[in-house]
Motif scaffolding. Sequence first.
Motif, PDB file in Angstrom:
ATOM      1  N   ALA A   5      39.392  29.100  44.428  1.00 19.45           N
ATOM      2  CA  ALA A   5      40.552  28.251  44.716  1.00 19.45           C
ATOM      3  C   ALA A   5      41.252  27.839  43.422  1.00 19.45           C
ATOM      4  CB  ALA A   5      40.114  27.010  45.496  1.00 19.45           C
ATOM      5  N   ALA A   6      40.464  27.576  42.370  1.00 17.16           N
ATOM      6  CA  ALA A   6      41.055  27.230  41.075  1.00 17.16           C
ATOM      7  C   ALA A   6      41.888  28.384  40.552  1.00 17.16           C
ATOM      8  CB  ALA A   6      39.967  26.868  40.075  1.00 17.16           C
ATOM      9  N   ALA A   7      41.379  29.614  40.706  1.00 22.60           N
ATOM     10  CA  ALA A   7      42.121  30.785  40.243  1.00 22.60           C
ATOM     11  C   ALA A   7      43.455  30.904  40.967  1.00 22.60           C
ATOM     12  CB  ALA A   7      41.291  32.048  40.449  1.00 22.60           C
ATOM     13  N   THR A   8      43.476  30.566  42.240  1.00 30.13           N
ATOM     14  CA  THR A   8      44.730  30.611  42.995  1.00 30.13           C
ATOM     15  C   THR A   8      45.735  29.616  42.430  1.00 30.13           C
ATOM     16  OG1 THR A   8      43.562  31.291  45.006  1.00 30.13           O
ATOM     17  CG2 THR A   8      45.751  30.320  45.278  1.00 30.13           C
ATOM     18  N   ALA A   9      45.266  28.412  42.110  1.00 28.92           N
ATOM     19  CA  ALA A   9      46.162  27.410  41.527  1.00 28.92           C
ATOM     20  C   ALA A   9      46.648  27.844  40.149  1.00 28.92           C
ATOM     21  CB  ALA A   9      45.444  26.058  41.444  1.00 28.92           C
ATOM     22  N   TYR A  10      45.749  28.371  39.341  1.00 21.43           N
ATOM     23  CA  TYR A  10      46.142  28.840  38.011  1.00 21.43           C
ATOM     24  C   TYR A  10      47.132  30.002  38.113  1.00 21.43           C
ATOM     25  CZ  TYR A  10      42.172  26.137  36.144  1.00 21.43           C
ATOM     26  OH  TYR A  10      41.299  25.135  35.784  1.00 21.43           O
ATOM     27  N   ALA A  11      46.929  30.875  39.095  1.00 25.04           N
ATOM     28  CA  ALA A  11      47.851  32.000  39.269  1.00 25.04           C
ATOM     29  C   ALA A  11      49.244  31.504  39.628  1.00 25.04           C
ATOM     30  CB  ALA A  11      47.322  32.949  40.345  1.00 25.04           C
ATOM     31  N   ARG A  12      49.330  30.429  40.433  1.00 25.11           N
ATOM     32  CA  ARG A  12      50.653  29.857  40.736  1.00 25.11           C
ATOM     33  C   ARG A  12      51.311  29.341  39.460  1.00 25.11           C
ATOM     34  NH1 ARG A  12      48.151  27.778  45.483  1.00 25.11           N
ATOM     35  NH2 ARG A  12      47.797  25.774  44.448  1.00 25.11           N
ATOM     36  N   ALA A  13      50.528  28.688  38.604  1.00 26.87           N
ATOM     37  CA  ALA A  13      51.077  28.210  37.335  1.00 26.87           C
ATOM     38  C   ALA A  13      51.555  29.380  36.488  1.00 26.87           C
ATOM     39  CB  ALA A  13      50.024  27.402  36.575  1.00 26.87           C
ATOM     40  N   ALA A  14      50.797  30.473  36.498  1.00 24.44           N
ATOM     41  CA  ALA A  14      51.117  31.630  35.658  1.00 24.44           C
ATOM     42  C   ALA A  14      52.394  32.334  36.089  1.00 24.44           C
ATOM     43  CB  ALA A  14      49.951  32.619  35.663  1.00 24.44           C
ATOM     44  N   THR A  15      52.829  32.130  37.339  1.00 22.28           N
ATOM     45  CA  THR A  15      54.071  32.775  37.777  1.00 22.28           C
ATOM     46  C   THR A  15      55.287  32.188  37.077  1.00 22.28           C
ATOM     47  OG1 THR A  15      54.351  31.251  39.640  1.00 22.28           O
ATOM     48  CG2 THR A  15      53.129  33.297  40.052  1.00 22.28           C
ATOM     49  N   THR A  16      55.163  30.989  36.533  1.00 24.05           N
ATOM     50  CA  THR A  16      56.305  30.373  35.858  1.00 24.05           C
ATOM     51  C   THR A  16      56.043  30.086  34.380  1.00 24.05           C
ATOM     52  OG1 THR A  16      55.555  28.189  36.633  1.00 24.05           O
ATOM     53  CG2 THR A  16      57.253  29.302  37.932  1.00 24.05           C
ATOM     54  N   ARG A  17      54.768  30.013  33.976  1.00 24.46           N
ATOM     55  CA  ARG A  17      54.455  29.795  32.561  1.00 24.46           C
ATOM     56  C   ARG A  17      53.153  30.510  32.225  1.00 24.46           C
ATOM     57  NH1 ARG A  17      53.647  23.822  30.818  1.00 24.46           N
ATOM     58  NH2 ARG A  17      51.456  24.271  31.253  1.00 24.46           N
ATOM     59  N   PHE A  18      53.304  31.704  31.714  1.00 27.11           N
ATOM     60  CA  PHE A  18      52.133  32.528  31.411  1.00 27.11           C
ATOM     61  C   PHE A  18      51.843  32.430  29.918  1.00 27.11           C
ATOM     62  CE2 PHE A  18      50.114  36.982  31.460  1.00 27.11           C
ATOM     63  CZ  PHE A  18      48.903  36.483  31.914  1.00 27.11           C
ATOM     64  N   ASP A  19      51.398  31.256  29.491  1.00 30.38           N
ATOM     65  CA  ASP A  19      51.083  31.046  28.081  1.00 30.38           C
ATOM     66  C   ASP A  19      49.574  31.117  27.876  1.00 30.38           C
ATOM     67  OD1 ASP A  19      50.261  28.705  29.282  1.00 30.38           O
ATOM     68  OD2 ASP A  19      51.586  27.390  28.140  1.00 30.38           O
ATOM     69  N   GLU A  20      49.135  30.881  26.636  1.00 25.38           N
ATOM     70  CA  GLU A  20      47.717  31.037  26.320  1.00 25.38           C
ATOM     71  C   GLU A  20      46.812  30.109  27.131  1.00 25.38           C
ATOM     72  OE1 GLU A  20      44.966  29.795  22.637  1.00 25.38           O
ATOM     73  OE2 GLU A  20      46.520  31.245  22.089  1.00 25.38           O
ATOM     74  N   PRO A  21      47.092  28.790  27.223  1.00 29.36           N
ATOM     75  CA  PRO A  21      46.202  27.935  28.011  1.00 29.36           C
ATOM     76  C   PRO A  21      46.109  28.354  29.475  1.00 29.36           C
ATOM     77  CG  PRO A  21      47.620  26.603  26.594  1.00 29.36           C
ATOM     78  CD  PRO A  21      48.136  28.006  26.537  1.00 29.36           C
ATOM     79  N   THR A  22      47.239  28.761  30.054  1.00 30.12           N
ATOM     80  CA  THR A  22      47.218  29.201  31.453  1.00 30.12           C
ATOM     81  C   THR A  22      46.409  30.482  31.595  1.00 30.12           C
ATOM     82  OG1 THR A  22      49.416  28.232  31.762  1.00 30.12           O
ATOM     83  CG2 THR A  22      48.657  29.782  33.430  1.00 30.12           C
ATOM     84  N   MET A  23      46.625  31.418  30.668  1.00 24.53           N
ATOM     85  CA  MET A  23      45.875  32.676  30.711  1.00 24.53           C
ATOM     86  C   MET A  23      44.376  32.429  30.612  1.00 24.53           C
ATOM     87  SD  MET A  23      44.036  34.838  28.493  1.00 24.53           S
ATOM     88  CE  MET A  23      44.628  34.470  26.850  1.00 24.53           C
ATOM     89  N   LEU A  24      43.963  31.580  29.671  1.00 22.70           N
ATOM     90  CA  LEU A  24      42.533  31.329  29.494  1.00 22.70           C
ATOM     91  C   LEU A  24      41.906  30.730  30.747  1.00 22.70           C
ATOM     92  CD1 LEU A  24      42.475  29.936  25.848  1.00 22.70           C
ATOM     93  CD2 LEU A  24      41.577  32.136  26.633  1.00 22.70           C
ATOM     94  N   ARG A  25      42.585  29.795  31.366  1.00 26.00           N
ATOM     95  CA  ARG A  25      42.053  29.198  32.597  1.00 26.00           C
ATOM     96  C   ARG A  25      41.946  30.239  33.707  1.00 26.00           C
ATOM     97  NH1 ARG A  25      44.986  24.822  30.382  1.00 26.00           N
ATOM     98  NH2 ARG A  25      44.204  22.725  30.851  1.00 26.00           N
ATOM     99  N   LEU A  26      43.012  31.033  33.857  1.00 28.82           N
ATOM    100  CA  LEU A  26      43.025  32.015  34.941  1.00 28.82           C
ATOM    101  C   LEU A  26      41.947  33.080  34.729  1.00 28.82           C
ATOM    102  CD1 LEU A  26      44.261  33.147  37.491  1.00 28.82           C
ATOM    103  CD2 LEU A  26      46.086  34.167  36.109  1.00 28.82           C
ATOM    104  N   VAL A  27      41.824  33.571  33.509  1.00 26.18           N
ATOM    105  CA  VAL A  27      40.793  34.576  33.215  1.00 26.18           C
ATOM    106  C   VAL A  27      39.408  34.008  33.482  1.00 26.18           C
ATOM    107  CG1 VAL A  27      39.682  35.849  31.338  1.00 26.18           C
ATOM    108  CG2 VAL A  27      42.168  35.910  31.578  1.00 26.18           C
ATOM    109  N   ASP A  28      39.168  32.792  33.013  1.00 24.51           N
ATOM    110  CA  ASP A  28      37.853  32.185  33.177  1.00 24.51           C
ATOM    111  C   ASP A  28      37.525  31.957  34.653  1.00 24.51           C
ATOM    112  OD1 ASP A  28      35.490  30.660  31.899  1.00 24.51           O
ATOM    113  OD2 ASP A  28      36.348  29.178  33.266  1.00 24.51           O
TER     114      ASP A  28
END
Length: 649
Positions: free
Chosen positions: A485-508
Amino acid sequence: MTCNPDRPLRALFGVAGLAMVGAALAWTQPARADAADARVAIAQALGQFERGHWTAARDRAQAATAADPDWGFAQAVLACTHLALGEGAAAEGAIDRAIRGGFDAARAHQLRAHARLLQGDTSGAIAEADRAAPRYRGYAVRVKAQALAAQGDVAAALPLFDRVLAERPGDAGAWSALGRVRMTAGDMAGAIDAAAMAVRADPASPDALELRAETVRAQYGLVAALPWFEAALRRDPRHHDTLIEYAATLGDAGRNVAMLTAVRRAMAVRPESAQGYYLQAVLAARAGDMATARSVLQRAGDRLSGVPAALLLSASIDLNEGAHAQAAATLRTLVARQPTNVTARKLLALALLRGDAARDALAFILPAAQRDDADSYTLTLTARALERIGDRAGAATMLDRAASAARGRSTAFAPDAAIGELAARARTTPGDPAVAVPYIRALLTTGDLAQATRAAQIVADANPGAPAAQLVLGDTLAAGGRFAAAATAYARAATTRFDEPTMLRLVDARNRAGQRREARATLSLFLGQNPNNVTALRLAGQWQLAAGDSAAAVDTLETLRTMVSDRDAALLADLSAAYAMAGQSGPAVDYAAAAYALAPANPLVVDAYSRALVRAGNAGAALPLAVKAVRLAPGHAGIRLHLAEITRG
């Protein structure tokens, strides 16, 4: 960045009127030759402006006013070109001269409002906007909305934008202004939509194209943004601010030669550009020429004193030159302003340690070291500080963590304010991410996961286009072990801001949820757009090592080494492991020895040196190093296993 040009010439004359004015001026037969020259130049300026060649339009307007300084109309046109280029003080000067030359003062209130806004006088901008004539009301209301947003009252600004755009849906300047306000407020989805509408409304607008470039850079990455910057520069090849943004993007993407060309173009337009000096200093520092970097940075004078990146660069140069106290003073200022800047904290701790101020160093580095995702350098730096103050047990714990390849989740810093104060703010403005997110992070810090998750879900639902809201929801879900579920939320964030902190959270999160293919794809996509991102390259190299792909790991880590130099002990240890895995014992031992020379007390480095020697067939030299590694990190199972393998022969 400039504030948004609002096509003030259209506001004065209308689209059709501009062509008529230009034609009439071109065929006017004045009595004096200088007046004739002025009218030809103004006609050219109007034509250049409409084609998006704003810098050229300003130059022609300046030529007109030089030929006929008392012509009020020419001064008004010059003011409009200054406004389009974000030159507020110059615009106000031209407005004053226009009125003295007979230009109707009633037609200038909206122009003066914009000039005041560009100079940071938001109250003055609002006062002038309120005095604008009805025919210029749309322009004036837009400037007022920008001023209100600049004062922090975005809630009051947005309805004004809605009003303007309802009346004038094709106003590219209004869409651009709205996009920047939304971006500043954290509504990236809204900013992306507004930027797209601005370009659709006026494909010739350099400002609309630059805004689109910035939103694409945030949404997709550096490489994807470059064509949009180039499109803006095709319209106005000498637009200083666009050239600066373009140069910075090129540099971050690793295209240093192209970056230098763009910086030189910007400096040709504005020879004393502070941003240009900064970027030249960055290039010199990347090339290892710190003396030149210092010299160039000093030429900017005090104009960069408030720019965090410039402060960080200046402190890095000071550290390289041994000016530890000076570096520490600069970094204290930066950390006070940006307490979540981990890089600044690490550099400050290093400067303080070199200045024998271990307790102060510990105070600054410990919050970063206590994070689950602390890197090995942060942990080793903290261990050194603990050793200096006599806390050997604490130092050993930090070294154990540094030796472990495992890292925790990447999250944001917890806020410094008291939770009661944050809760009160959140009640006052419910649903506002800027207020709700710090409160939710404080709840997580206190262990109130249930309340934090409820609050995060509310703010995320209320702000689907705000990356910060989606990230904090992901953080609360991840804290509860709900990684899918966290990955789903992070993926929503990544659709508009795919920066390093967002990438690290989504990958993890994807990795912990068992979505390893998706995690690898996310990292690969990020690296494709940000090929020089140090954190992503390091993570990719470590994953390649873990997967046994030694050739890819060597390529990735060697690329990283060329970027961060040969003084990163953890990187050299990883390179040693990659070469050893590839069967190249010579480079493996060399890199391990170099790492050991830099960090002989780092158990991960000592262990890497020992393993490299074993692979090279020198178990006798490897054994004492393996014993030392275990002594430094007695709780590390992998290091103990390596010692056991050597002793078994």
